[in-house]
Design an enzyme around this catalytic site. Structure first.
Site, mmCIF file in Angstrom:
data_model
loop_
_atom_site.group_PDB
_atom_site.id
_atom_site.type_symbol
_atom_site.label_atom_id
_atom_site.label_comp_id
_atom_site.label_asym_id
_atom_site.label_seq_id
_atom_site.Cartn_x
_atom_site.Cartn_y
_atom_site.Cartn_z
ATOM 1 N N THR A 1 -18.819 -29.672 21.612
ATOM 2 C CA THR A 1 -19.702 -29.827 20.456
ATOM 3 C C THR A 1 -19.904 -28.497 19.749
ATOM 4 O O THR A 1 -19.804 -27.431 20.368
ATOM 5 C CB THR A 1 -21.074 -30.388 20.889
ATOM 6 O OG1 THR A 1 -21.844 -30.676 19.720
ATOM 7 C CG2 THR A 1 -21.861 -29.409 21.753
ATOM 8 N N TYR B 1 -32.322 -36.473 13.565
ATOM 9 C CA TYR B 1 -33.344 -37.412 13.084
ATOM 10 C C TYR B 1 -34.622 -37.401 13.944
ATOM 11 O O TYR B 1 -35.489 -38.265 13.771
ATOM 12 C CB TYR B 1 -32.764 -38.834 13.064
ATOM 13 C CG TYR B 1 -31.579 -39.000 12.136
ATOM 14 C CD1 TYR B 1 -31.746 -39.341 10.790
ATOM 15 C CD2 TYR B 1 -30.274 -38.802 12.587
ATOM 16 C CE1 TYR B 1 -30.654 -39.480 9.944
ATOM 17 C CE2 TYR B 1 -29.175 -38.934 11.747
ATOM 18 C CZ TYR B 1 -29.375 -39.280 10.434
ATOM 19 O OH TYR B 1 -28.302 -39.414 9.587
ATOM 20 N N GLY C 1 -28.182 -28.105 19.228
ATOM 21 C CA GLY C 1 -29.222 -28.977 19.786
ATOM 22 C C GLY C 1 -28.684 -29.776 20.964
ATOM 23 O O GLY C 1 -29.324 -29.878 22.019
ATOM 24 N N PHE D 1 -33.608 -31.894 16.984
ATOM 25 C CA PHE D 1 -32.625 -31.726 15.908
ATOM 26 C C PHE D 1 -32.392 -33.094 15.257
ATOM 27 O O PHE D 1 -32.996 -34.104 15.659
ATOM 28 C CB PHE D 1 -31.314 -31.127 16.452
ATOM 29 C CG PHE D 1 -30.566 -32.032 17.393
ATOM 30 C CD1 PHE D 1 -30.912 -32.090 18.732
ATOM 31 C CD2 PHE D 1 -29.518 -32.831 16.939
ATOM 32 C CE1 PHE D 1 -30.226 -32.926 19.606
ATOM 33 C CE2 PHE D 1 -28.816 -33.659 17.801
ATOM 34 C CZ PHE D 1 -29.177 -33.713 19.138
ATOM 35 N N ASN E 1 -22.745 -28.572 17.936
ATOM 36 C CA ASN E 1 -24.169 -28.831 17.679
ATOM 37 C C ASN E 1 -25.016 -28.143 18.768
ATOM 38 O O ASN E 1 -24.995 -28.553 19.934
ATOM 39 C CB ASN E 1 -24.371 -30.359 17.677
ATOM 40 C CG ASN E 1 -25.789 -30.773 17.373
ATOM 41 O OD1 ASN E 1 -26.732 -30.077 17.737
ATOM 42 N ND2 ASN E 1 -25.943 -31.910 16.721
ATOM 43 N N HIS F 1 -31.686 -41.185 24.890
ATOM 44 C CA HIS F 1 -30.372 -41.828 25.003
ATOM 45 C C HIS F 1 -29.387 -40.911 25.743
ATOM 46 O O HIS F 1 -28.603 -41.349 26.563
ATOM 47 C CB HIS F 1 -29.859 -42.163 23.600
ATOM 48 C CG HIS F 1 -29.978 -41.007 22.627
ATOM 49 N ND1 HIS F 1 -31.137 -40.297 22.456
ATOM 50 C CD2 HIS F 1 -29.069 -40.415 21.796
ATOM 51 C CE1 HIS F 1 -30.956 -39.332 21.560
ATOM 52 N NE2 HIS F 1 -29.705 -39.387 21.150
ATOM 53 N N ASP G 1 -20.779 -38.409 21.826
ATOM 54 C CA ASP G 1 -20.867 -38.931 20.467
ATOM 55 C C ASP G 1 -22.115 -39.791 20.413
ATOM 56 O O ASP G 1 -22.371 -40.610 21.301
ATOM 57 C CB ASP G 1 -19.631 -39.731 20.060
ATOM 58 C CG ASP G 1 -19.545 -39.821 18.540
ATOM 59 O OD1 ASP G 1 -19.415 -38.769 17.891
ATOM 60 O OD2 ASP G 1 -19.648 -40.935 17.984
ATOM 61 N N SER G 2 -22.906 -39.554 19.394
ATOM 62 C CA SER G 2 -24.221 -40.179 19.377
ATOM 63 C C SER G 2 -24.653 -40.450 17.953
ATOM 64 O O SER G 2 -24.025 -39.985 16.997
ATOM 65 C CB SER G 2 -25.231 -39.270 20.083
ATOM 66 O OG SER G 2 -25.093 -37.935 19.646
ATOM 67 N N LYS H 1 -38.716 -35.283 25.879
ATOM 68 C CA LYS H 1 -37.600 -35.969 25.195
ATOM 69 C C LYS H 1 -36.397 -36.075 26.132
ATOM 70 O O LYS H 1 -35.755 -37.125 26.239
ATOM 71 C CB LYS H 1 -37.191 -35.219 23.920
ATOM 72 C CG LYS H 1 -35.937 -35.858 23.290
ATOM 73 C CD LYS H 1 -35.268 -35.112 22.169
ATOM 74 C CE LYS H 1 -33.951 -35.796 21.818
ATOM 75 N NZ LYS H 1 -33.128 -35.097 20.837
HETATM 76 P P1 ITT Z 1 -20.373 -32.633 17.441
HETATM 77 O O1 ITT Z 1 -19.465 -33.729 16.921
HETATM 78 O O2 ITT Z 1 -19.813 -31.255 17.240
HETATM 79 O O3 ITT Z 1 -20.829 -32.896 18.839
HETATM 80 P P2 ITT Z 1 -22.323 -33.745 15.623
HETATM 81 O O4 ITT Z 1 -23.758 -33.385 15.341
HETATM 82 O O5 ITT Z 1 -21.421 -33.982 14.446
HETATM 83 O O6 ITT Z 1 -21.737 -32.605 16.573
HETATM 84 P P3 ITT Z 1 -22.016 -36.534 16.341
HETATM 85 O O7 ITT Z 1 -20.781 -36.731 15.542
HETATM 86 O O8 ITT Z 1 -22.109 -37.157 17.695
HETATM 87 O O9 ITT Z 1 -22.286 -34.974 16.583
HETATM 88 O O10 ITT Z 1 -23.257 -36.982 15.460
HETATM 89 C C1 ITT Z 1 -24.485 -37.119 16.062
HETATM 90 C C2 ITT Z 1 -25.545 -37.143 14.997
HETATM 91 O O11 ITT Z 1 -26.505 -38.168 15.352
HETATM 92 C C3 ITT Z 1 -26.318 -35.837 14.988
HETATM 93 O O12 ITT Z 1 -25.787 -34.915 14.064
HETATM 94 C C4 ITT Z 1 -27.714 -36.304 14.617
HETATM 95 O O13 ITT Z 1 -27.818 -36.450 13.229
HETATM 96 C C5 ITT Z 1 -27.797 -37.686 15.272
HETATM 97 N N1 ITT Z 1 -28.339 -37.574 16.643
HETATM 98 C C6 ITT Z 1 -27.670 -37.764 17.813
HETATM 99 N N2 ITT Z 1 -28.472 -37.541 18.870
HETATM 100 C C7 ITT Z 1 -29.653 -37.172 18.365
HETATM 101 C C8 ITT Z 1 -30.874 -36.784 18.939
HETATM 102 O O14 ITT Z 1 -31.029 -36.669 20.255
HETATM 103 N N3 ITT Z 1 -31.882 -36.488 18.114
HETATM 104 C C9 ITT Z 1 -31.744 -36.564 16.792
HETATM 105 N N4 ITT Z 1 -30.626 -36.894 16.159
HETATM 106 C C10 ITT Z 1 -29.572 -37.196 16.935
#
Ligand code: ITT
Length: 207
Positions: free
Chosen positions: A7, A159, A11, A157, A9, A185, A74-75, A180
């Site tokens: 990732t 939403y 967060g 981070f 990300n 999830h 992926d989330s 949290k």
């Molecule tokens: P990577 O692909 O590099 O891991 P990304 O942020 O693009 O980073 P995803 O494609 O899995 O990752 O998108 C997940 C998005 O869903 C993330 O950017 C948030 O907007 C949201 N999300 C997922 N989990 C979350 C959480 O625990 N709290 C808040 N928002 C979340």
């Protein structure tokens, strides 16, 4: 030993660090490394039609590129009144390179006429584990809540400022990180993945 968290990300990486200390015994001496340590790695196009397809694609590509054991996540947020949107498009809901603030603004706009009782949603997360040429396993976790009418709280981070756990009456962004990270999830998915992660650490470390 090194495990790559596939990732960019920060967060997610912070939450993964917390989940490792919660669910994986401490004596393995593991160093979690994100893709920010691999500035030249090509971007994985997330064109799968499910969280699992995208998580597995990220995990396998990264394992093949680095030669290491990889965990990918992926989330996203699945909103009932929007037929499951933003779903797998959560990170780019308001366009490529969208900020969290822009995504939140778009979600609030799309839900502006929806009353509280119909603002139900869940976060979903699929965690995939891979080694080079091998998907070892994928595990899904979800967390139910409702979408608020304005952002509240500074933690987390994505939403988090809009996602209200109705049993607690607070958004994820208003909860301390450890709270949290015990109910999310991501925690639910990690809990299911933990024993397979540990098994592979032992295999790789020949313990
Ligand atoms: P990577 O692909 O590099 O891991 P990304 O942020 O693009 O980073 P995803 O494609 O899995 O990752 O998108 C997940 C998005 O869903 C993330 O950017 C948030 O907007 C949201 N999300 C997922 N989990 C979350 C959480 O625990 N709290 C808040 N928002 C979340």
């Amino acid at each position: 030993m090194k495990i790559i968290i596939a990732t960019h990300n920060i967060g997610k990486l912070q939450e993964m660090n917390f989940l490792f200390t919660e669910f994986i015994p401490k004596n393995y001496n593991i160093n979690l490394v994100s893709l920010n340590k691999y500035p030249d790695i090509p971007e994985v196009i997330e064109d799968g039609d499910s969280f699992q397809a995208n998580a597995e694609k990220k995990a396998l590509f990264t394992a093949n590129y680095t030669g290491e054991m990889v965990i990918a996540d992926d989330s996203g947020l699945v909103v009932d009144a929007l037929n499951g949107e933003p779903g797998i498009f959560s990170s780019r809901y308001s366009g490529e390179n969208a900020t969290d603030e822009q995504n939140i603004e778009k979600l609030l706009e799309n839900l502006k006429d929806i009353p509280e009782e119909l603002r139900t949603a869940h976060f979903a997360c699929v965690i995939s584990i891979a080694t080079p040429n091998n998907i070892i396993g994928s595990f899904k976790g979800i967390c139910n809540g409702i979408i608020g009418t304005k952002p509240q709280g500074d933690n987390g981070f994505g939403y988090d400022p809009l996602f209200i756990r109705t049993d607690i009456g607070k958004t994820f962004a208003e909860l301390p990180h450890d709270v949290k990270n015990r109910i999310s999830h991501r925690a639910r998915a990690f809990e299911k993945a933990a024993s397979l992660i540990e098994k592979n650490i032992k295999l790789i470390e020949k313990i």
